[in-house]
Design an enzyme around this catalytic site. Structure first.
Site, mmCIF file in Angstrom:
data_model
loop_
_atom_site.group_PDB
_atom_site.id
_atom_site.type_symbol
_atom_site.label_atom_id
_atom_site.label_comp_id
_atom_site.label_asym_id
_atom_site.label_seq_id
_atom_site.Cartn_x
_atom_site.Cartn_y
_atom_site.Cartn_z
ATOM 1 N N ASP A 282 -8.400 -2.304 -2.417
ATOM 2 C CA ASP A 282 -7.496 -1.642 -2.696
ATOM 3 C C ASP A 282 -6.457 -1.836 -1.449
ATOM 4 O O ASP A 282 -6.792 -1.385 -0.458
ATOM 5 C CB ASP A 282 -8.055 -0.071 -2.664
ATOM 6 C CG ASP A 282 -6.905 0.842 -3.168
ATOM 7 O OD1 ASP A 282 -6.004 0.696 -2.544
ATOM 8 O OD2 ASP A 282 -7.315 1.729 -3.852
ATOM 9 N N HIS A 283 -5.526 -2.489 -1.796
ATOM 10 C CA HIS A 283 -4.546 -2.845 -0.629
ATOM 11 C C HIS A 283 -4.011 -1.682 0.143
ATOM 12 O O HIS A 283 -3.546 -1.828 1.361
ATOM 13 C CB HIS A 283 -3.487 -3.913 -0.915
ATOM 14 C CG HIS A 283 -2.329 -3.481 -1.642
ATOM 15 N ND1 HIS A 283 -2.305 -3.140 -3.085
ATOM 16 C CD2 HIS A 283 -1.042 -3.009 -1.149
ATOM 17 C CE1 HIS A 283 -1.232 -2.673 -3.317
ATOM 18 N NE2 HIS A 283 -0.233 -2.500 -2.106
ATOM 19 N N HIS B 80 -5.070 3.565 -5.502
ATOM 20 C CA HIS B 80 -4.386 3.976 -4.144
ATOM 21 C C HIS B 80 -4.095 5.213 -3.739
ATOM 22 O O HIS B 80 -4.661 5.504 -2.786
ATOM 23 C CB HIS B 80 -2.927 3.297 -4.333
ATOM 24 C CG HIS B 80 -2.958 1.743 -4.750
ATOM 25 N ND1 HIS B 80 -3.834 0.823 -4.218
ATOM 26 C CD2 HIS B 80 -1.859 1.054 -5.578
ATOM 27 C CE1 HIS B 80 -3.616 -0.499 -5.115
ATOM 28 N NE2 HIS B 80 -2.326 -0.201 -5.632
HETATM 29 C C1 BG6 Z 1 0.048 -2.319 -6.986
HETATM 30 C C2 BG6 Z 1 1.057 -1.937 -8.401
HETATM 31 O O1 BG6 Z 1 -1.189 -2.188 -6.938
HETATM 32 O O2 BG6 Z 1 0.753 -1.747 -5.974
HETATM 33 C C3 BG6 Z 1 2.134 -2.202 -8.229
HETATM 34 O O3 BG6 Z 1 0.081 -2.705 -9.424
HETATM 35 C C4 BG6 Z 1 2.790 -1.467 -7.393
HETATM 36 O O4 BG6 Z 1 2.717 -1.636 -9.609
HETATM 37 C C5 BG6 Z 1 2.309 -1.878 -5.995
HETATM 38 O O5 BG6 Z 1 4.286 -1.693 -7.208
HETATM 39 C C6 BG6 Z 1 2.734 -0.887 -4.691
HETATM 40 O O6 BG6 Z 1 2.079 -1.594 -3.653
HETATM 41 P P1 BG6 Z 1 2.957 -1.272 -2.337
HETATM 42 O O7 BG6 Z 1 2.094 -2.050 -1.241
HETATM 43 O O8 BG6 Z 1 4.239 -2.188 -2.464
HETATM 44 O O9 BG6 Z 1 3.433 0.119 -2.082
#
Ligand code: BG6
Length: 514
Positions: free
Chosen positions: A201-202, A264
Site C-alpha cells: 500500500d504505497h 490507502h
Molecule cells: C493509486 C490509485 O493506488 O493511488 C490511483 O489506483 C491514485 O487512482 C493513486 O491516483 C494516488 O496515489 P498518489 O501517491 O499519487 O496519491
C-alpha cells in the site's frame, strides 16, 4: 522550524525499529513492461543505489511477455529515469546499476519460462553473491496472480535453502470484495507464508504517513488530547486533479471507494486512530491498526444512504483546461455508474473515539492535488475570548501528506495593537525547509523494507479482510440493495457534489478548503 538548529539528533533514529539490514537479492518484476516498472519501481531501486541504500549486488530481472533484449530494456528504463527519477540520472551510477538489470521474456503461463528463470537466477546468485534470496514483485492484474504463483511453486522458486529467503510483493487491487480477497489470500498462502507476503500500500511508504506515528508517540503534547474529550472531528481528504487517464477499464471495475478507500485512506485513518503499540515490531503495529478497522461502524443500507455520498464528475475545467465527463473518458461506459468521488462519515466505535466523526473524502478531477488529515479540536469554553456569538474557530492540526509535506497548527493570537482583537495564525512545519532534501519516494522505502524482511508498512491478511468488511457494506448498499442511494454529480474542477457539503452541514460543520 529547522531540524539543523535542533541541539541534538536522536542517535536512535536509524535503529528505532531494530530493523534488519536489507540483503542482496534477485528482484524479479512480473509485468515488467507495465507503467509501474518505468515510473516507480526502477526509479525507486535506482534512487536507493544513489543514496547508497541498495545492497551492492542486487540484480533486477524484468519478466514480461513482449520480446525484448536486455539492451533495449535498459535503454527504455534509462530514458524513463530521466523523467521519473526524483534525482534525475547520473550516467556513472546508471551504468553500474543497469548492468545488473536483465530482461526475461515469457508468457506468464509458460512453464519453460520459469524453468529458464530459475536457471538464470541461480547463475546470477553464483556470479553476484545474492545467496538465493528472491523478491518477486507481482506488478500484474489480479487475474494473473494465481497462474504466476502456481508456476513459481511448480519450479521451486518459492523454496529457500541455506538461510536464503523468497518473498512476494503483491500490488493492489487486493481482491474486489472480502470474498475474492479471501480467495486470493488462500492462493498466495499455498505458495508463500504470511511473513513472506508483502501486500503493498504505497501510502504507508510515504514519509508523511510514517510520520503520523512519530508525531503522536514521539511527542508528549499531542497524545493526551488525542481522544473524544478534546477532538471534535477529523477530516481526511485525498484530492486529485487527474481523471482516470488511460485506466478506464480498471477504474470501471473499481471506483473511488475500492481504489482509494479500502486501502490507502483506511490505512491513514488507522494510523490516526490506533492505540500506541507495545513496540515497533510489524505485528504489534499491525495488531493496533487491525483493532481500528474492526471498530469501524458497519452501516446498514439505510445508514449508508445517510452517511456515504458517491458522485461522478461531469464535464468541466481543471486549471483552466476543459476536460470531458467521466462517461466520455476512454473505454468508460457512456452509462457508467462508477463513482469517481466518495465522501463518508465514519465512526470508530471504541472508548477513545466515542462519537467523534471521521469525515473522509476522495475525488478525481478536483481543483487541486492534496492529501491531508485535519484534526479539529473542540472549542474553548464560551467565556472570555470565545464569548462572542461567532466564536473564535477551533484549533486545527493539519498533517499534509502531499504535496508540500508538513504539519501546521492553527492557533488564536492577539493582533498587535491597543484593541483586543484575535486572529487565527498558523505554526507551520515544511519538510522541504526543515530537512533541506526531498523525501524518498514511497516505493523506495517499501522495496527496501521487503529486502530487509520488515513488513510493518505492508498490509497483513487480517487487516485487508477487515477493511473489505467495512467497504463491502457500502458497496452492497449501492449495488445490491433495493433502494440504492442515487449517484450525485459534480463538474470536473469543483470540490465535489453539494450532497457532500450537506453531509457535513447537517452536523454543523464544513469541509476544509485545501
Ligand atoms: C493509486 C490509485 O493506488 O493511488 C490511483 O489506483 C491514485 O487512482 C493513486 O491516483 C494516488 O496515489 P498518489 O501517491 O499519487 O496519491
Amino acid at each position: 522550524m529547522n531540524a539543523s538548529s535542533s541541539p541534538t539528533i536522536n542517535p536512535l533514529k536509524e535503529g528505532l525499529s531494530n530493523r534488519p539490514l536489507p540483503r542482496p537479492c534477485n528482484v524479479v518484476i512480473f509485468g515488467a513492461s507495465g507503467d509501474l516498472t518505468y515510473r516507480k519501481l526502477v526509479p525507486a531501486l535506482y534512487n536507493l543505489q544513489v543514496d547508497g541504500d541498495l545492497p551492492a549486488t542486487t540484480n533486477i530481472t524484468g519478466f514480461a511477455r513482449r520480446p525484448k533484449s536486455d539492451e533495449t530494456f535498459r535503454s527504455e528504463l534509462g530514458e524513463a529515469l530521466g523523467k521519473f527519477s526524483r534525482s534525475g540520472r547520473a550516467d556513472d551510477i546508471w551504468n553500474d546499476f543497469s548492468s545488473r538489470v536483465h530482461y526475461h521474456q515469457s508468457e506468464f503461463s509458460n512453464g519453460e519460462g520459469y524453468r529458464l528463470l530459475a536457471e538464470k537466477l541461480d547463475k546470477l546468485d553464483a556470479a553476484s553473491g545474492t545467496a538465493g534470496n528472491r523478491l518477486f514483485y507481482l506488478s500484474v492484474g489480479p487475474s494473473e496472480f494465481e497462474g504466476i504463483l502456481g508456476k513459481l511453486a511448480e519450479y521451486g522458486l518459492n523454496k529457500t535453502r541455506d538461510g536464503s529467503w523468497a518473498r512476494v510483493i503483491v500490488e493492489k487491487p487486493f481482491g474486489h470484495d472480502r470474498s475474492s480477497a479471501h480467495d486470493l489470500n488462500e492462493k498466495v498462502s499455498h505458495v508463500f507464508a504470511e511473513e513472506d507476503t508483502y501486500r503493498i500500500d504505497h501510502y504507508l511508504g510515504k514519509e508523511t504517513a510514517q510520520n503520523i506515528m512519530v508525531l503522536r508517540f514521539a511527542n508528549s503534547i499531542f497524545e493526551p488530547l488525542w481522544n473524544h474529550r478534546y477532538i471534535d472531528h477529523i477530516q481526511i481528504t485525498a484530492a486529485e486533479p487527474m481523471g482516470v487517464e488511460a485506466r478506464g477499464p480498471y477504474y470501471e471495475s473499481s471506483g473511488a471507494l475500492r481504489d482509494m478507500c479500502q486501502n490507502h485512506l483506511t490505512q491513514i485513518l488507522c494510523l490516526i486512530a490506533m492505540e500506541p503499540p507495545t513496540d515497533l515490531s510489524a505485528d504489534s503495529v499491525r495488531d493496533e491498526k487491525l483493532k481500528v478497522v474492526r471498530a469501524l461502524r458497519k452501516y446498514t443500507p439505510e445508514q449508508v444512504a445517510a452517511n456515504v455520498i458517491r458522485a461522478q464528475y461531469a464535464a468541466g475545467a481543471v486549471s483552466g483546461k476543459e476536460v470531458p465527463a467521466y462517461r466520455s473518458e476512454d473505454r468508460v461506459s457512456p452509462n457508467s455508474e462508477t463513482e469517481t468521488y466518495v465522501a463518508f462519515r465514519a465512526f470508530v466505535d471504541n472508548w477513545r473515539w466515542d462519537g467523534v466523526p471521521f469525515y473522509v473524502r476522495v475525488g478525481k478531477r478536483m481543483p487541486k492535488h492534496g492529501t491531508e488529515i485535519a484534526i479539529y479540536f473542540k472549542d474553548t469554553p464560551g467565556v472570555l475570548f470565545n464569548a462572542q456569538q461567532a466564536g473564535l474557530g477551533p484549533n486545527v492540526l493539519v498533517l499534509r501528506i502531499q504535496p508540500d509535506e508538513g504539519i501546521s497548527l492553527r492557533i488564536q493570537s492577539k493582533r498587535p495593537g491597543a484593541q483586543l482583537a484575535i486572529e487565527p495564525v498558523k505554526m507551520d512545519f515544511h519538510y522541504k525547509t526543515s530537512f533541506g532534501k526531498p523525501s524518498p519516494e514511497a516505493y523506495e522505502r517499501l522495496l527496501l523494507d521487503a529486502m530487509a524482511g520488515d513488513a510493518t508498512l505492508f498490509a497483513r491478511r487480517d487487516e485487508v479482510d477487515a477493511a473489505w468488511t467495512f467497504i463491502d457494506c457500502i458497496e452492497d448498499a449501492w449495488h445490491k440493495s433495493q433502494n440504492p442511494p442515487a449517484m450525485a454529480s459534480y463538474p470536473a474542477g469543483s470540490w465535489g457534489p453539494k450532497e457532500a457539503d450537506d453531509l457535513l452541514a447537517s452536523d454543523g460543520r464544513a469541509w476544509r478548503r485545501l
